[in-house]
Design an enzyme around this catalytic site. Structure first.
Site, PDB file in Angstrom:
ATOM      1  N   TYR A  71       0.922  -1.356   0.042  1.00  0.00           N
ATOM      2  CA  TYR A  71      -0.020   0.007  -0.015  1.00  0.00           C
ATOM      3  C   TYR A  71       0.834   1.277  -0.005  1.00  0.00           C
ATOM      4  O   TYR A  71       0.550   2.246  -0.582  1.00  0.00           O
ATOM      5  CB  TYR A  71      -1.154   0.189   1.228  1.00  0.00           C
ATOM      6  CG  TYR A  71      -2.193  -0.944   0.914  1.00  0.00           C
ATOM      7  CD1 TYR A  71      -3.129  -0.460   0.009  1.00  0.00           C
ATOM      8  CD2 TYR A  71      -2.315  -2.334   1.226  1.00  0.00           C
ATOM      9  CE1 TYR A  71      -4.146  -1.379  -0.443  1.00  0.00           C
ATOM     10  CE2 TYR A  71      -3.397  -2.998   0.638  1.00  0.00           C
ATOM     11  CZ  TYR A  71      -4.307  -2.666  -0.154  1.00  0.00           C
ATOM     12  OH  TYR A  71      -5.081  -3.431  -0.463  1.00  0.00           O
ATOM     13  N   ASN A 106     -13.057   2.868  -7.006  1.00  0.00           N
ATOM     14  CA  ASN A 106     -11.700   3.225  -6.826  1.00  0.00           C
ATOM     15  C   ASN A 106     -11.142   3.801  -5.338  1.00  0.00           C
ATOM     16  O   ASN A 106     -11.999   4.555  -4.740  1.00  0.00           O
ATOM     17  CB  ASN A 106     -11.303   4.215  -7.881  1.00  0.00           C
ATOM     18  CG  ASN A 106     -11.430   3.820  -9.255  1.00  0.00           C
ATOM     19  OD1 ASN A 106     -11.558   2.393  -9.306  1.00  0.00           O
ATOM     20  ND2 ASN A 106     -11.638   4.619 -10.281  1.00  0.00           N
ATOM     21  N   HIS A 123     -15.248   1.137  -1.735  1.00  0.00           N
ATOM     22  CA  HIS A 123     -14.117   0.244  -1.283  1.00  0.00           C
ATOM     23  C   HIS A 123     -12.921   1.213  -0.492  1.00  0.00           C
ATOM     24  O   HIS A 123     -11.825   0.698  -0.466  1.00  0.00           O
ATOM     25  CB  HIS A 123     -13.572  -0.564  -2.657  1.00  0.00           C
ATOM     26  CG  HIS A 123     -14.416  -1.519  -3.346  1.00  0.00           C
ATOM     27  ND1 HIS A 123     -13.846  -2.140  -4.404  1.00  0.00           N
ATOM     28  CD2 HIS A 123     -15.430  -2.167  -2.772  1.00  0.00           C
ATOM     29  CE1 HIS A 123     -15.208  -3.102  -4.809  1.00  0.00           C
ATOM     30  NE2 HIS A 123     -15.670  -2.739  -4.084  1.00  0.00           N
ATOM     31  N   CYS A 134      -8.554   0.884  18.415  1.00  0.00           N
ATOM     32  CA  CYS A 134      -9.874   1.685  18.797  1.00  0.00           C
ATOM     33  C   CYS A 134     -10.890   1.885  17.467  1.00  0.00           C
ATOM     34  O   CYS A 134     -11.637   2.618  17.917  1.00  0.00           O
ATOM     35  CB  CYS A 134      -9.164   2.788  19.504  1.00  0.00           C
ATOM     36  SG  CYS A 134      -8.567   3.900  18.438  1.00  0.00           S
ATOM     37  N   GLY A 191     -14.975   1.591 -16.979  1.00  0.00           N
ATOM     38  CA  GLY A 191     -13.915   1.211 -16.698  1.00  0.00           C
ATOM     39  C   GLY A 191     -13.779   0.064 -15.409  1.00  0.00           C
ATOM     40  O   GLY A 191     -12.908   0.161 -14.701  1.00  0.00           O
ATOM     41  N   GLU A 219     -12.891  -3.267 -23.344  1.00  0.00           N
ATOM     42  CA  GLU A 219     -13.309  -4.391 -23.922  1.00  0.00           C
ATOM     43  C   GLU A 219     -14.608  -4.893 -23.377  1.00  0.00           C
ATOM     44  O   GLU A 219     -15.124  -4.410 -22.258  1.00  0.00           O
ATOM     45  CB  GLU A 219     -11.992  -5.365 -23.606  1.00  0.00           C
ATOM     46  CG  GLU A 219     -11.933  -5.648 -22.189  1.00  0.00           C
ATOM     47  CD  GLU A 219     -10.568  -6.333 -21.688  1.00  0.00           C
ATOM     48  OE1 GLU A 219      -9.631  -6.244 -22.541  1.00  0.00           O
ATOM     49  OE2 GLU A 219     -10.524  -6.939 -20.617  1.00  0.00           O
TER      50      GLU A 219
HETATM   51  C1  BJW Z   1     -10.761   0.910 -19.337  1.00  0.00           C
HETATM   52  C2  BJW Z   1      -9.702   1.624 -19.546  1.00  0.00           C
HETATM   53  C3  BJW Z   1      -9.928   2.849 -20.177  1.00  0.00           C
HETATM   54  C4  BJW Z   1      -8.742  -0.290 -18.813  1.00  0.00           C
HETATM   55  N1  BJW Z   1     -10.920   3.013 -20.418  1.00  0.00           N
HETATM   56  N2  BJW Z   1     -11.812   1.256 -19.406  1.00  0.00           N
HETATM   57  C5  BJW Z   1     -21.240 -13.154  -4.806  1.00  0.00           C
HETATM   58  C6  BJW Z   1     -20.372 -13.996  -5.582  1.00  0.00           C
HETATM   59  C7  BJW Z   1     -19.279 -14.554  -5.270  1.00  0.00           C
HETATM   60  C8  BJW Z   1     -18.335 -13.578  -4.533  1.00  0.00           C
HETATM   61  C9  BJW Z   1     -19.075 -12.633  -3.867  1.00  0.00           C
HETATM   62  C10 BJW Z   1     -20.152 -12.442  -3.820  1.00  0.00           C
HETATM   63  N3  BJW Z   1     -20.272 -11.435  -3.056  1.00  0.00           N
HETATM   64  C11 BJW Z   1     -19.238 -11.279  -2.234  1.00  0.00           C
HETATM   65  C12 BJW Z   1     -18.230 -12.231  -2.864  1.00  0.00           C
HETATM   66  C13 BJW Z   1     -16.795 -11.866  -2.496  1.00  0.00           C
HETATM   67  C14 BJW Z   1     -16.114 -10.927  -3.005  1.00  0.00           C
HETATM   68  C15 BJW Z   1     -16.147 -10.991  -4.593  1.00  0.00           C
HETATM   69  O1  BJW Z   1     -16.796 -10.199  -5.257  1.00  0.00           O
HETATM   70  N4  BJW Z   1     -15.267 -11.924  -5.177  1.00  0.00           N
HETATM   71  C16 BJW Z   1     -15.247 -12.120  -6.725  1.00  0.00           C
HETATM   72  C17 BJW Z   1     -13.792 -11.640  -7.161  1.00  0.00           C
HETATM   73  C18 BJW Z   1     -15.762 -13.430  -6.932  1.00  0.00           C
HETATM   74  N5  BJW Z   1     -16.529  -9.792  -2.413  1.00  0.00           N
HETATM   75  C19 BJW Z   1     -16.251  -9.127  -1.496  1.00  0.00           C
HETATM   76  O2  BJW Z   1     -15.583  -9.724  -0.572  1.00  0.00           O
HETATM   77  C20 BJW Z   1     -16.838  -7.727  -0.884  1.00  0.00           C
HETATM   78  N6  BJW Z   1     -17.485  -7.634   0.312  1.00  0.00           N
HETATM   79  C21 BJW Z   1     -18.650  -8.440   0.369  1.00  0.00           C
HETATM   80  O3  BJW Z   1     -19.352  -8.513  -0.624  1.00  0.00           O
HETATM   81  O4  BJW Z   1     -18.953  -8.548   1.933  1.00  0.00           O
HETATM   82  C22 BJW Z   1     -20.140  -9.196   2.020  1.00  0.00           C
HETATM   83  C23 BJW Z   1     -19.546 -10.811   1.744  1.00  0.00           C
HETATM   84  C24 BJW Z   1     -18.352 -11.113   2.177  1.00  0.00           C
HETATM   85  C25 BJW Z   1     -18.009 -12.555   1.908  1.00  0.00           C
HETATM   86  C26 BJW Z   1     -18.874 -13.215   1.184  1.00  0.00           C
HETATM   87  C27 BJW Z   1     -20.105 -12.874   0.940  1.00  0.00           C
HETATM   88  C28 BJW Z   1     -20.264 -11.544   1.050  1.00  0.00           C
HETATM   89  C29 BJW Z   1     -15.492  -6.902  -0.949  1.00  0.00           C
HETATM   90  C30 BJW Z   1     -14.915  -6.654  -2.003  1.00  0.00           C
HETATM   91  C31 BJW Z   1     -13.717  -5.803  -2.025  1.00  0.00           C
HETATM   92  C32 BJW Z   1     -12.844  -5.503  -3.214  1.00  0.00           C
HETATM   93  N7  BJW Z   1     -11.660  -4.943  -2.799  1.00  0.00           N
HETATM   94  C33 BJW Z   1     -10.612  -4.341  -3.978  1.00  0.00           C
HETATM   95  C34 BJW Z   1      -9.334  -3.872  -3.307  1.00  0.00           C
HETATM   96  C35 BJW Z   1      -9.638  -2.670  -2.620  1.00  0.00           C
HETATM   97  C36 BJW Z   1      -8.331  -2.394  -1.992  1.00  0.00           C
HETATM   98  C37 BJW Z   1      -6.989  -2.066  -2.983  1.00  0.00           C
HETATM   99  O5  BJW Z   1      -7.112  -0.958  -3.591  1.00  0.00           O
HETATM  100  O6  BJW Z   1      -6.207  -2.665  -2.807  1.00  0.00           O
HETATM  101  O7  BJW Z   1     -11.407  -3.533  -4.689  1.00  0.00           O
HETATM  102  S1  BJW Z   1     -10.350  -5.873  -5.019  1.00  0.00           S
HETATM  103  C38 BJW Z   1     -10.281  -5.032  -6.387  1.00  0.00           C
HETATM  104  O8  BJW Z   1     -11.281  -5.107  -7.460  1.00  0.00           O
HETATM  105  C39 BJW Z   1     -10.612  -3.446  -5.941  1.00  0.00           C
HETATM  106  C40 BJW Z   1     -11.261  -2.863  -7.089  1.00  0.00           C
HETATM  107  O9  BJW Z   1     -12.180  -1.764  -6.721  1.00  0.00           O
HETATM  108  C41 BJW Z   1     -12.209  -4.003  -7.568  1.00  0.00           C
HETATM  109  C42 BJW Z   1     -12.571  -4.008  -8.871  1.00  0.00           C
HETATM  110  O10 BJW Z   1     -11.833  -3.822  -9.797  1.00  0.00           O
HETATM  111  P1  BJW Z   1     -12.119  -2.952 -11.019  1.00  0.00           P
HETATM  112  O11 BJW Z   1     -12.232  -1.563 -10.712  1.00  0.00           O
HETATM  113  O12 BJW Z   1     -13.251  -3.463 -11.774  1.00  0.00           O
HETATM  114  O13 BJW Z   1     -10.661  -3.110 -11.858  1.00  0.00           O
HETATM  115  P2  BJW Z   1     -10.219  -4.219 -12.950  1.00  0.00           P
HETATM  116  O14 BJW Z   1      -8.666  -4.186 -12.956  1.00  0.00           O
HETATM  117  O15 BJW Z   1     -10.916  -5.589 -12.562  1.00  0.00           O
HETATM  118  O16 BJW Z   1     -10.833  -3.945 -14.287  1.00  0.00           O
HETATM  119  C43 BJW Z   1     -10.324  -2.624 -14.925  1.00  0.00           C
HETATM  120  C44 BJW Z   1     -11.401  -2.468 -16.221  1.00  0.00           C
HETATM  121  O17 BJW Z   1     -11.061  -1.113 -16.756  1.00  0.00           O
HETATM  122  C45 BJW Z   1     -11.045  -3.451 -17.256  1.00  0.00           C
HETATM  123  O18 BJW Z   1     -12.652  -4.142 -17.526  1.00  0.00           O
HETATM  124  C46 BJW Z   1     -10.566  -2.816 -18.464  1.00  0.00           C
HETATM  125  O19 BJW Z   1     -10.994  -3.365 -19.626  1.00  0.00           O
HETATM  126  C47 BJW Z   1     -10.913  -1.452 -18.045  1.00  0.00           C
HETATM  127  N8  BJW Z   1     -10.210  -0.481 -18.787  1.00  0.00           N
HETATM  128  N9  BJW Z   1      -8.282   0.902 -19.078  1.00  0.00           N
HETATM  129  C48 BJW Z   1     -12.033   2.247 -19.941  1.00  0.00           C
HETATM  130  N10 BJW Z   1      -8.648   3.641 -20.362  1.00  0.00           N
HETATM  131 ZN    ZN Z   2      -6.235   3.384  18.295  1.00  0.00          ZN
END
Ligand code: BJW
Ligand code: ZN
Length: 255
Positions: A71, A106, A123, A134, A191, A219
């Site tokens: 981080y 983001n 997020h 705390c 995105g 895409e």
């Molecule tokens: C362009 C471009 C340009 C490029 N122009 N486009 C139901 C089913 C299955 C699993 C689950 C479910 N419910 C919950 C889950 C578990 C899990 C989950 O979703 N897992 C899946 C992977 C299957 N979810 C969670 O755990 C969430 N919590 C939750 O639901 O709590 C309740 C619960 C818990 C446990 C079980 C059940 C329920 C929390 C999710 C937290 C995500 N955290 C992260 C890290 C944040 C911290 C950090 O930054 O380090 O968040 S993971 C990471 O992915 C980050 C992002 O916000 C997130 C999404 O990614 P994003 O933004 O889509 O990026 P990319 O890289 O994937 O895509 C980029 C896109 O841009 C691409 O499509 C490119 O083509 C495009 N692009 N350039 C336009 N110029």
């Molecule tokens: Zn503290």
């Protein structure tokens, strides 16, 4: 059906111009043109790294210093990144619609820097920390933190103020997003790979009550199949064109 991008932008602007309540869901792709790496795909943060090794509470428990290194590296890189034309266009859209909510996955804070006001950070934010003892939250914008930062009040270990896999989303943010998605007449999904839940399902919730779903991405994604309109290309190129088309309609309403 029109497939020429300019014609699709015209058609989307026509459909949007009749609406008052619009949401936008953004992901890492919006910040890619600012030099912030995306998570998945080529050059993505997860490439060569298992998400479970850095973005879960278990990883932090196992190796807090390793997670903080990841981080701190990202925070330092972010200091050189500025909002791009896509962020600016999204900020401009806030003035176009009566009821506008930006829901972002983001954590980089670039939307706010670009001037967006009504933002839901699903997020968390990479510039904030939370004490693991705390639970106080702190703003550390631009600060250089150690590999084991501690709370000034109680000495507890600080963690990044972001949401990891397996963690609940901040309840206020989730409620605000659900409310906005529940009342919107259209949602722009920009995105994001639309794979991380619950964010990935929100466009589907909007569509279920009749909202127009517009996807902007380089895409196809799992959402593309159910989106009403897909604009393939860079957010920083498409969004400014959409803003111009909408503004032209505002200043030149149909008679
Ligand atoms: C362009 C471009 C340009 C490029 N122009 N486009 C139901 C089913 C299955 C699993 C689950 C479910 N419910 C919950 C889950 C578990 C899990 C989950 O979703 N897992 C899946 C992977 C299957 N979810 C969670 O755990 C969430 N919590 C939750 O639901 O709590 C309740 C619960 C818990 C446990 C079980 C059940 C329920 C929390 C999710 C937290 C995500 N955290 C992260 C890290 C944040 C911290 C950090 O930054 O380090 O968040 S993971 C990471 O992915 C980050 C992002 O916000 C997130 C999404 O990614 P994003 O933004 O889509 O990026 P990319 O890289 O994937 O895509 C980029 C896109 O841009 C691409 O499509 C490119 O083509 C495009 N692009 N350039 C336009 N110029
Ligand atoms: Zn503290």
């Amino acid at each position: 059906m029109l497939t020429d991008p300019a014609a699709i932008i015209e058609r989307v602007s026509e459909r949007l111009s009749a609406l008052r309540s619009v949401c936008c869901m953004t992901g890492a792709g919006v910040s890619a043109e600012s030099g912030v790496p995306t998570f998945r795909g080529q050059g993505g943060l997860w490439q060569g790294r298992r998400a479970e090794d850095v973005a879960t509470p278990q990883a932090f428990q196992r190796d807090p210093e390793g997670v903080w290194e990841f981080y701190n590296y990202r925070r330092e890189k972010l200091l050189d990144c500025k909002p791009n034309a896509g962020h600016t266009a999204i900020a401009d859209l806030e003035a176009v619609f009566d009821d506008w909510t930006l829901i972002t996955q983001n954590v980089d804070g670039l939307h706010r820097q670009a001037g967006s006001k009504n933002i839901v950070e699903l997020h968390g934010n990479i510039w904030t920390t939370r004490c693991t003892a705390c639970c106080q939250e702190f703003d550390h914008f631009g600060d250089k933190l150690s590999r084991r930062p501690t709370c000034d009040d109680c000495g507890g270990l600080l963690r990044p103020g972001v949401v990891w896999f397996g963690e609940m989303l901040p309840p206020d943010a989730l409620t605000a997003a659900q409310d906005a998605v529940g009342r919107c007449q259209a949602i722009l999904v920009v995105g994001t790979s639309s794979v991380v839940e619950p964010a990935a399902s929100m466009a589907g919730w909007a569509r279920a009550h009749g909202a127009l779903v517009v996807e902007i991405n380089l895409e196809r994604t799992p959402l593309s199949e159910e989106a009403d309109e897909c604009l393939f290309g860079k957010a920083g190129e498409i969004l400014p064109k959409l803003v111009s088309a909408l503004r032209a309609r505002q200043s030149d309403p149909p008679r």
